[in-house]
Design an enzyme around this catalytic site. Sequence first.
Site, PDB file in Angstrom:
ATOM      1  N   ARG A   1      36.487  34.975  42.129  1.00 55.65           N
ATOM      2  CA  ARG A   1      36.458  36.423  42.417  1.00 55.65           C
ATOM      3  C   ARG A   1      35.069  36.864  42.909  1.00 55.65           C
ATOM      4  O   ARG A   1      34.565  37.922  42.533  1.00 55.65           O
ATOM      5  CB  ARG A   1      36.825  37.244  41.169  1.00 55.65           C
ATOM      6  CG  ARG A   1      38.246  37.066  40.714  1.00 55.65           C
ATOM      7  CD  ARG A   1      39.243  37.580  41.742  1.00 55.65           C
ATOM      8  NE  ARG A   1      40.581  37.630  41.202  1.00 55.65           N
ATOM      9  CZ  ARG A   1      41.424  36.603  41.132  1.00 55.65           C
ATOM     10  NH1 ARG A   1      41.057  35.415  41.608  1.00 55.65           N
ATOM     11  NH2 ARG A   1      42.622  36.742  40.626  1.00 55.65           N
TER      12      ARG A   1
ATOM     13  N   SER B   1      43.985  42.971  37.692  1.00 54.59           N
ATOM     14  CA  SER B   1      43.151  42.577  36.545  1.00 54.59           C
ATOM     15  C   SER B   1      41.902  43.443  36.513  1.00 54.59           C
ATOM     16  O   SER B   1      41.181  43.524  37.503  1.00 54.59           O
ATOM     17  CB  SER B   1      42.713  41.121  36.681  1.00 54.59           C
ATOM     18  OG  SER B   1      43.819  40.271  36.774  1.00 54.59           O
TER      19      SER B   1
ATOM     20  N   GLU C   1      36.283  43.065  36.853  1.00 54.46           N
ATOM     21  CA  GLU C   1      36.691  42.576  38.172  1.00 54.46           C
ATOM     22  C   GLU C   1      36.745  43.756  39.134  1.00 54.46           C
ATOM     23  O   GLU C   1      36.456  43.635  40.324  1.00 54.46           O
ATOM     24  CB  GLU C   1      38.066  41.904  38.066  1.00 54.46           C
ATOM     25  CG  GLU C   1      38.266  40.867  39.133  1.00 54.46           C
ATOM     26  CD  GLU C   1      39.612  40.942  39.779  1.00 54.46           C
ATOM     27  OE1 GLU C   1      39.691  41.473  40.902  1.00 54.46           O
ATOM     28  OE2 GLU C   1      40.581  40.464  39.172  1.00 54.46           O
TER      29      GLU C   1
HETATM   30  N1  EPU Z   1      48.192  35.888  28.198  1.00 56.79           N
HETATM   31  C1  EPU Z   1      48.266  36.415  26.926  1.00 56.79           C
HETATM   32  N2  EPU Z   1      48.945  37.584  26.750  1.00 56.79           N
HETATM   33  C2  EPU Z   1      49.587  38.206  27.777  1.00 56.79           C
HETATM   34  C3  EPU Z   1      49.502  37.677  29.076  1.00 56.79           C
HETATM   35  C4  EPU Z   1      48.793  36.507  29.270  1.00 56.79           C
HETATM   36  O1  EPU Z   1      47.735  35.867  25.973  1.00 56.79           O
HETATM   37  O2  EPU Z   1      50.185  39.246  27.513  1.00 56.79           O
HETATM   38  C5  EPU Z   1      47.436  34.622  28.386  1.00 56.79           C
HETATM   39  C6  EPU Z   1      48.375  33.429  28.333  1.00 56.79           C
HETATM   40  O3  EPU Z   1      47.711  32.372  27.680  1.00 56.79           O
HETATM   41  C7  EPU Z   1      48.563  33.080  29.793  1.00 56.79           C
HETATM   42  C8  EPU Z   1      47.194  33.407  30.333  1.00 56.79           C
HETATM   43  O4  EPU Z   1      46.807  34.593  29.635  1.00 56.79           O
HETATM   44  O5  EPU Z   1      48.877  31.732  29.982  1.00 56.79           O
HETATM   45  C9  EPU Z   1      47.137  33.603  31.825  1.00 56.79           C
HETATM   46  O6  EPU Z   1      47.963  34.704  32.198  1.00 56.79           O
HETATM   47  P1  EPU Z   1      48.409  34.916  33.705  1.00 56.79           P
HETATM   48  O7  EPU Z   1      49.091  33.710  34.232  1.00 56.79           O
HETATM   49  O8  EPU Z   1      49.175  36.206  33.782  1.00 56.79           O
HETATM   50  O9  EPU Z   1      47.051  35.013  34.507  1.00 56.79           O
HETATM   51  P2  EPU Z   1      45.628  35.709  34.245  1.00 56.79           P
HETATM   52  O10 EPU Z   1      44.624  34.629  34.068  1.00 56.79           O
HETATM   53  O11 EPU Z   1      45.722  36.742  33.162  1.00 56.79           O
HETATM   54  C10 EPU Z   1      44.938  35.602  36.742  1.00 56.79           C
HETATM   55  C11 EPU Z   1      44.406  36.542  37.781  1.00 56.79           C
HETATM   56  C12 EPU Z   1      45.529  37.395  38.353  1.00 56.79           C
HETATM   57  C13 EPU Z   1      46.586  36.464  38.950  1.00 56.79           C
HETATM   58  C14 EPU Z   1      47.092  35.523  37.829  1.00 56.79           C
HETATM   59  C15 EPU Z   1      48.076  34.508  38.337  1.00 56.79           C
HETATM   60  C16 EPU Z   1      42.104  36.982  37.105  1.00 56.79           C
HETATM   61  C17 EPU Z   1      41.133  37.977  36.571  1.00 56.79           C
HETATM   62  N3  EPU Z   1      43.368  37.390  37.201  1.00 56.79           N
HETATM   63  O12 EPU Z   1      45.384  36.408  35.656  1.00 56.79           O
HETATM   64  O13 EPU Z   1      44.982  38.167  39.414  1.00 56.79           O
HETATM   65  O14 EPU Z   1      47.677  37.195  39.495  1.00 56.79           O
HETATM   66  O15 EPU Z   1      45.960  34.801  37.293  1.00 56.79           O
HETATM   67  O16 EPU Z   1      47.412  33.529  39.080  1.00 56.79           O
HETATM   68  O17 EPU Z   1      41.707  35.863  37.451  1.00 56.79           O
HETATM   69  C18 EPU Z   1      43.952  40.215  39.944  1.00 56.79           C
HETATM   70  O18 EPU Z   1      42.956  39.553  40.223  1.00 56.79           O
HETATM   71  O19 EPU Z   1      43.980  41.468  40.055  1.00 56.79           O
HETATM   72  C19 EPU Z   1      45.122  39.527  39.409  1.00 56.79           C
HETATM   73  C20 EPU Z   1      46.220  40.171  39.004  1.00 56.79           C
END
Ligand code: EPU
Length: 338
Positions: free
Chosen positions: A165, A237, A333
Site C-alpha cells: 500500500r 480498509s 491506510e
Molecule cells: N479477520 C478477522 N475478523 C474478521 C475479518 C477478518 O479476524 O471479521 C481476519 C481473518 O484471520 C482473515 C484475515 O483477517 O483471514 C484477513 O481478512 P481478509 O481476507 O478480509 O483481508 P484483510 O487482510 O483484512 C486485505 C486488504 C483488503 C483486500 C483483502 C483481500 C489491507 C489493509 N486490506 O484485507 O483491501 O480486499 O486483503 O485481499 O491490506 C483495501 O485496501 O481497502 C481493502 C479492502
Amino acid sequence: MLKIHQKYSLRNNHTFNTDIVSDLFTEPASPEELVFALRHTSDKGLNRLLIGEGSNLLFTSSFHGLVIHPILTGIKSVDESGSEILVKAGAGVNWDDFVASCVKNNWFGVENLSLIPGSVGAAPVQNIGAYGVEVKDIIDYVEVLDTSSMNFSMMPNHACEFGYRDSIFKHGDPDRYIVTAVVFRLKKRFEPVLDYGNIKKVFISKKRQDANALRETIIGIRQSKLPDPMETGNAGSFFKNPVVDQSVFQQIEASWENVPHFPAGKDHIKIPAAWLIEHAGWKGKREGDVGTWPHQPLVIVNYGGASGQEIFGFSEKIRQSINETFGIYLEREVTIVS
Ligand code: EPU
C-alpha cells in the site's frame, strides 16, 4: 475553457459520503487543462488537492483551495510481443471498468483486482492489492506530470518504489507527481492466481474456469464481505495490516489463541488488523452513525449522517484500544484531508 466551480459540494466525489464543501473545484479533461488548473493554483497562491474517485480519503473539514479531479480517459493496447500485451489506461478511467474491459478483451492478469473502488490513476499511488495480486505486479510504467518542471514523463515500475500500500507517490512531496495514465503489462494467456483464502474452491465450482468466472468469484467474495460505498459510505480498509517483530508476535501469542499471521520478511510477521480489531471488541460496533462493518471490521462506515470529524474520532479510539490491548499502533491506510 476549463470551468472552475465555487463552493462545491464534494459529497459525490468521495466515498465516505460526508457533507464537505471545497472553495473551488475543477475537472480537467486533457493534459493541457490539467496544466492550466495547476498554473491557476500557483498563480493565485491556492492550496490544491488532486483526487481520483475519493475512495481512499477522509475529509475532516471543508477544503480551502482548489480540488482538481482530472478526467483523463481512454483504454487501448499500445504494444504487443510474444505472450504479453501492453495496455494503457487514462488516470480518470474507473478502476473496475478497466478490469471489466481487460477481461472482455482477453487481456489477463488483473482479474483478482475486480471491484476495487477508485480510478486507474489512484491505483499505483497506494499500490492497490487484493486476493494475492498487487497492482505493482502488472504495471509496466506510469505516465506522470512532474509539477516541479511541468514536464510529462514516464516512470518505469522500479522507479515507483512500490511497497505494501505504498509508492513514491506517497513520499517526499506527495504533490510532485500527478499520474496521467498507467501502462499495464498483461498476459495473452489466462493464468489464474487462486492461492488466497477460499478463491480456488469458489472458482472451481463455476461452470467454466475462465477469466470471467474468476472475476465473478472475486466480485462475489467482495460483495459478501465489504460494504458497497454507493449504499454505505466507506473507504475500504481504514488501517494497514501491521507488520511486527517476531518478539511482539510471540507476546501476543502467549495471551491469545490461534492468532492468524503471515511471514513478512526476515524476523517479521504480518497480523491481520481485522483480527486485532475484532478481538479488541470493535467488530460491528456503532457509535451514532459511525461503526465498523459487521463482516469486515477493518472497514469503518458512515451509516448516513456522520461527519468526517466523527469518523476520524472513532478511528482514533480504535487505534488507541488496539495499542492498549496488543501494544500495536495501527497505521492508517486512508488519507486524512484536514
Ligand atoms: N479477520 C478477522 N475478523 C474478521 C475479518 C477478518 O479476524 O471479521 C481476519 C481473518 O484471520 C482473515 C484475515 O483477517 O483471514 C484477513 O481478512 P481478509 O481476507 O478480509 O483481508 P484483510 O487482510 O483484512 C486485505 C486488504 C483488503 C483486500 C483483502 C483481500 C489491507 C489493509 N486490506 O484485507 O483491501 O480486499 O486483503 O485481499 O491490506 C483495501 O485496501 O481497502 C481493502 C479492502
